[in-house]
Design an enzyme around this catalytic site. Structure first.
Site, PDB file in Angstrom:
ATOM      1  N   THR A  42      -4.787 -21.957  20.172  1.00  0.00           N
ATOM      2  CA  THR A  42      -5.148 -23.322  20.501  1.00  0.00           C
ATOM      3  C   THR A  42      -3.858 -24.121  20.524  1.00  0.00           C
ATOM      4  O   THR A  42      -2.953 -23.830  19.742  1.00  0.00           O
ATOM      5  CB  THR A  42      -6.056 -23.914  19.401  1.00  0.00           C
ATOM      6  OG1 THR A  42      -7.204 -23.080  19.265  1.00  0.00           O
ATOM      7  CG2 THR A  42      -6.512 -25.325  19.725  1.00  0.00           C
ATOM      8  N   GLY A  67     -12.295 -21.405  14.462  1.00  0.00           N
ATOM      9  CA  GLY A  67     -13.100 -22.556  14.861  1.00  0.00           C
ATOM     10  C   GLY A  67     -14.414 -22.715  14.126  1.00  0.00           C
ATOM     11  O   GLY A  67     -14.846 -23.840  13.855  1.00  0.00           O
ATOM     12  N   ARG A  75     -19.530 -18.663  23.490  1.00  0.00           N
ATOM     13  CA  ARG A  75     -19.138 -19.125  22.150  1.00  0.00           C
ATOM     14  C   ARG A  75     -18.192 -20.321  22.282  1.00  0.00           C
ATOM     15  O   ARG A  75     -17.267 -20.338  23.084  1.00  0.00           O
ATOM     16  CB  ARG A  75     -18.456 -17.981  21.400  1.00  0.00           C
ATOM     17  CG  ARG A  75     -17.885 -18.349  20.025  1.00  0.00           C
ATOM     18  CD  ARG A  75     -16.455 -18.804  20.093  1.00  0.00           C
ATOM     19  NE  ARG A  75     -15.869 -19.011  18.770  1.00  0.00           N
ATOM     20  CZ  ARG A  75     -14.704 -19.618  18.581  1.00  0.00           C
ATOM     21  NH1 ARG A  75     -14.006 -20.082  19.602  1.00  0.00           N
ATOM     22  NH2 ARG A  75     -14.232 -19.775  17.362  1.00  0.00           N
ATOM     23  N   VAL A  76     -18.437 -21.340  21.475  1.00  0.00           N
ATOM     24  CA  VAL A  76     -17.567 -22.526  21.449  1.00  0.00           C
ATOM     25  C   VAL A  76     -17.170 -22.763  19.996  1.00  0.00           C
ATOM     26  O   VAL A  76     -18.011 -22.690  19.095  1.00  0.00           O
ATOM     27  CB  VAL A  76     -18.302 -23.761  22.015  1.00  0.00           C
ATOM     28  CG1 VAL A  76     -17.442 -25.010  21.875  1.00  0.00           C
ATOM     29  CG2 VAL A  76     -18.676 -23.533  23.486  1.00  0.00           C
ATOM     30  N   GLY A  77     -15.895 -23.048  19.771  1.00  0.00           N
ATOM     31  CA  GLY A  77     -15.406 -23.312  18.415  1.00  0.00           C
ATOM     32  C   GLY A  77     -15.193 -24.791  18.166  1.00  0.00           C
ATOM     33  O   GLY A  77     -15.834 -25.656  18.770  1.00  0.00           O
ATOM     34  N   GLY A 113      -6.994 -22.684  14.621  1.00  0.00           N
ATOM     35  CA  GLY A 113      -7.385 -21.570  13.760  1.00  0.00           C
ATOM     36  C   GLY A 113      -8.840 -21.210  13.970  1.00  0.00           C
ATOM     37  O   GLY A 113      -9.384 -21.406  15.063  1.00  0.00           O
TER      38      GLY A 113
HETATM   39  N1  GLY Z   1      -9.758 -23.188  17.130  1.00  0.00           N
HETATM   40  C1  GLY Z   1     -10.102 -22.536  18.309  1.00  0.00           C
HETATM   41  C2  GLY Z   1     -11.374 -21.860  18.292  1.00  0.00           C
HETATM   42  O1  GLY Z   1     -11.770 -21.292  17.277  1.00  0.00           O
HETATM   43  O2  GLY Z   1     -12.036 -21.843  19.292  1.00  0.00           O
END
Ligand code: GLY
Length: 272
Positions: free
Chosen positions: A134, A187, A161-163, A185
């Site tokens: 990220t 998410g 998947r979304v973090g 890190g």
């Molecule tokens: N911090 C990025 C993610 O886990 O998607």
């Protein structure tokens, strides 16, 4: 920075990273999901009025940070997702493009080699191979702050998947009354901790940026067992220019650019 407003500086900084195919972290050429498709998330937030825009699980559109800005400026919404976000991007003049390159195809093939179809098609059920990337930028000018972040998420993630990164309060937060904070890190853990919002609110309560970040990371270590399985990083920038950062585990390089000069500081995991 030459004559541009702060929001554009943050957007263009992230866009430059996204458009560089040799940079495997975000945007074009980033590591894909378990289907071998690059799915991108991004958000931008303006501390002047707490306005924000985000896009998540978007395929074939870069820079996705610019799409997030369009969501903020051209819609009454905060977030658009998936194929509908892509449709909006095309309406706004973005040209869909193939985000796979020779290098990320090679890495994907390497990951998939030796796995059964069940293992990669249903990778969502497995423990993640903990690698993700990220880029999060916090900008400050004359007490005004902007936060932005862009990610391809966790490598080989489950499609869809979304973090934390596109989530206001999790991956980023900006409020000119206080300052801004951002995260990188794992998410899932950063989101559950509402890491960026919490750091800003701790600063509002009187903590320095360093104290605020350490408090967030220490609480994650105490309350979230998975927060030490991969770096969970939070960093913060107060409106007076003070900054701080903390990571639950591992090492985190923070780049600071002030008055045209850049330096890097390394923060060590608090779990050590
Ligand atoms: N911090 C990025 C993610 O886990 O998607």
């Amino acid at each position: 920075m030459q004559g541009k407003d702060l929001l554009s500086c943050v957007e263009q900084g992230l866009a430059a990273c996204e458009l560089d195919p040799s940079f495997l972290a975000i945007g074009l050429g980033a590591l894909p999901n378990s289907d071998g498709e690059v799915e991108l998330d991004a958000a931008i937030m303006d501390g002047r009025d707490l306005s924000a825009g985000a896009a998540c699980a978007v395929r074939n559109i870069v820079p996705v940070i610019s799409l997030a800005r369009k969501v903020k400026e051209k819609t009454p919404h905060v977030m658009l997702a998936g194929d509908q976000a892509k449709r909006f991007a095309i309406e706004q003049g973005f040209e869909p493009r193939n985000l796979m390159t020779a290098e990320n195809i090679r890495r994907y093939d390497e990951w998939r080699a030796g796995r059964t179809e069940k293992q990669y098609v249903h990778a969502a059920g497995e423990a993640y191979e903990h690698r993700g990337d990220t880029v999060t930028l916090l900008g400050l000018e004359d007490g005004h702050t902007v936060a932005g972040c862009s990610t391809s998420g966790i490598a080989w993630k489950a499609p869809g998947r979304v973090g934390d990164s596109p989530i206001v309060g999790a991956g980023l937060y900006a409020d000119d009354e206080v300052g801004s904070a951002g995260a990188t890190g794992l998410g899932e853990e950063l989101w559950k901790a509402c890491a960026s919002f919490r750091a800003v609110e701790l600063m509002r309560g009187g903590k320095s940026p360093q104290e605020a970040c350490e408090a967030v990371a220490r609480q994650m270590i105490r309350r979230q067992p998975a927060a030490s399985s991969m770096a969970c990083v939070v960093f913060a920038l107060a409106k007076n220019g003070e900054f701080g950062a903390a990571t639950t585990t591992a090492e985190f390089p923070l780049w600071i650019c002030r008055d045209g000069r850049s330096e890097m500081r390394v923060y060590k995991g608090l779990d050590g």
